[in-house]
Design a protein around this motif. Structure first.
Motif, short mmCIF file in Angstrom:
data_model
loop_
_atom_site.label_atom_id
_atom_site.label_comp_id
_atom_site.label_asym_id
_atom_site.label_seq_id
_atom_site.Cartn_x
_atom_site.Cartn_y
_atom_site.Cartn_z
N GLN A 1 0.89 -1.35 -0.19
CA GLN A 1 -0.13 0.07 -0.20
C GLN A 1 1.02 1.18 -0.06
N ALA A 2 1.85 1.22 0.75
CA ALA A 2 2.96 2.25 0.74
C ALA A 2 3.55 2.62 -0.89
N ASN B 1 0.93 4.19 -2.80
CA ASN B 1 0.89 5.58 -2.45
C ASN B 1 1.89 6.22 -3.03
N LYS C 1 3.04 10.42 -2.83
CA LYS C 1 3.42 10.54 -1.71
C LYS C 1 5.07 10.39 -1.45
N THR D 1 7.08 7.72 3.61
CA THR D 1 6.06 6.90 3.32
C THR D 1 6.37 5.33 3.36
N LEU D 2 7.48 5.15 2.99
CA LEU D 2 7.96 3.60 3.10
C LEU D 2 8.44 3.40 4.46
N GLU E 1 7.62 4.99 7.47
CA GLU E 1 6.31 4.83 8.19
C GLU E 1 5.67 3.27 7.96
N ALA E 2 5.70 2.92 6.87
CA ALA E 2 4.88 1.41 6.56
C ALA E 2 5.86 0.51 7.25
#
Length: 455
Positions: free
Chosen positions: A425-426, A429, A435, A440-441, A443-444
């Protein structure tokens, strides 16, 4: 060969719950299986019925081939009846395989042989507890099954091995192949005999195709949650990265090589080289001749050939590289595992597995579906796939990449699906929503790390 009725949605819901909450495994332990030694051969005339669960039976295009092979097996083994079924609970081909087996294990009706994807290997071995094929047939017989006139490729043999033991026989898989529309190449002034070899060239060619024809340029079907992660892993590995450390304790998909690989495709989307499409939309565009290049599993070769025939010129090339780095293909696909508790059924299951991974089976599977023939010598055998391979050169890039193959790595623990989904999903996104790649990666990765098994 018979087909069994599907379970209802309730079984799938129960299985999905177990996938996230199970604390122990289902089925016999490997120690129990190993202690008894290889199971005996069937007696002449001994009648045995087994169930074969295959996600290929959930795809109408592939069902004819698989059913034909099961019928052929029954001709060769008249004392063994095979009931073929798709994964229970529905879903697309290749999905819900572990969940389906687990739901049936709960009620004591597990399939005797099941096709599970390599992305589920860790969970399958440690939680579903299939019988290691080495325990059922013995190490020598398993090694003999790998061999023969056309041995299974060396890099494929250990794909279903874990903890030093072979649990399943590699069955069907492919590597990521760059399919392309040679007609669109010509209209854009590009030479279809010289496909792009780097992602920078893919982007350049994509812009040329869109400008000249109005068609979409290129699409990599590796970057959405629905695509799962086998192909995305190939992109990351090709840029020098990984998604998990070698000791399988630390997630690494937010490290710079992985981030840079994913950011490459974000830039392609933002520049207009790659359209913002869902997987199904990209498939439709390619089939209609409105997409120039398509990085996709070669298992769809037969489907694309049927769509292209008489309409446009389909070609195939190896997976492109990131600059001077050599591309590192990973494998999609699956292996065959034994879940039966009955010794006679285990022997019958092993006989089926040997046949479904035989030269005869791969001749049909490769020529009619497009999967990589793991017994690669068949493509040079006049009695095997030689004539077909000469008429279907699209198989060659897939074969060439087998020499560089690295395995599709499964995530450990009960939460492997959630870990994979957070990662993908990251990725989606970043690529399609713009993003920031690093944050983003990261945080995932941090959220997924909380779901990893305790050391």
């Amino acid at each position: 060969m018979k087909t069994l009725r599907r379970y209802g949605a309730g079984a799938l819901l129960a299985a999905a719950t177990l996938l996230t909450t199970a604390c122990g495994g289902l089925g016999s332990t490997t120690a129990e299986s190993a202690s008894s030694g290889p199971v005996p051969e069937l007696e002449p005339g001994q009648q045995v019925e087994i169930t074969f669960e295959s996600y290929n039976l959930a795809n109408a295009t592939w069902t004819k081939t698989i059913n034909g092979l099961l019928e052929r097996f029954e001709e060769l083994h008249p004392n063994i009846t095979v009931h073929g079924q798709p994964p229970q609970g529905g879903g697309t081909a290749g999905s819900n395989t572990a969940a389906s087996v687990q739901s049936q294990l709960m009620v004591g009706k597990a399939p005797d042989v099941a096709q599970l994807t390599f992305g589920e290997l860790d969970y399958a071995v440690h939680k579903l507890k299939p019988k290691a094929v080495e325990d059922v047939a013995g190490k020598e017989e398993v090694q003999a099954a790998f061999g023969g006139e056309h041995p299974i490729a060396e890099r494929a043999r250990d794909l279903a091995a874990m903890d030093g033991k072979v649990y399943g026989m590699p069955y069907v898989f492919s590597t990521p192949v760059l399919f392309y529309n040679a007609d669109l190449f010509r209209k854009a002034g590009l030479d279809p005999e010289r496909p792009p070899t780097t992602w920078a060239q893919v982007e350049e060619y994509a812009h040329a195709i869109t400008k000249a024809t109005g068609a979409d340029g290129a699409y990599a079907d590796c970057l959405t949650k629905v695509a799962v992660d086998w192909c995305m892993q190939a992109l990351v590995r090709s840029n020098g990265g990984t998604v998990i450390s070698g000791d399988r304790k630390t997630l690494t998909f937010a490290e710079p090589p992985a981030v840079d690989a994913i950011a490459t495709f974000q830039r392609m989307v933002s520049s207009g080289a790659m359209p913002d499409l869902a997987q199904s939309q990209a498939m439709d565009a390619m089939g209609r001749g409105q997409l120039g290049m398509f990085l996709e599993t070669s298992a769809l070769q037969g489907t694309l050939q049927a769509q292209a025939e008489g309409n446009w010129d389909l070609r195939a090339a190896p997976m492109p590289s990131f600059g001077e780095r050599e591309p590192v293909p990973t494998n999609s696909g699956s292996a065959l595992f034994i879940f039966s508790e009955d010794k006679a059924k285990q022997r019958a299951a092993w006989e089926l597995i040997k046949f479904m991974t035989s030269s005869e089976a791969y001749t049909a599977i490769s020529s009619e579906i497009g999967y990589l023939p793991l017994r690669t010598g068949l493509v040079d055998d006049p009695d095997g796939l030689k004539a077909w391979a000469e008429q279907n050169p699209l198989i060659r890039p897939n074969l060439e990449q087998l020499e560089r193959l690295e395995p599709w790595v499964s995530f450990p623990g009960d939460n492997y699906v959630q870990i994979r989904d957070l990662m993908m999903q990251a990725v989606e996104n970043v690529v399609f929503q713009g993003k920031d790649a690093t944050s983003t990666l990261t945080e995932a990765r941090n959220r997924a790390s909380e779901l990893m098994p305790a050391s």
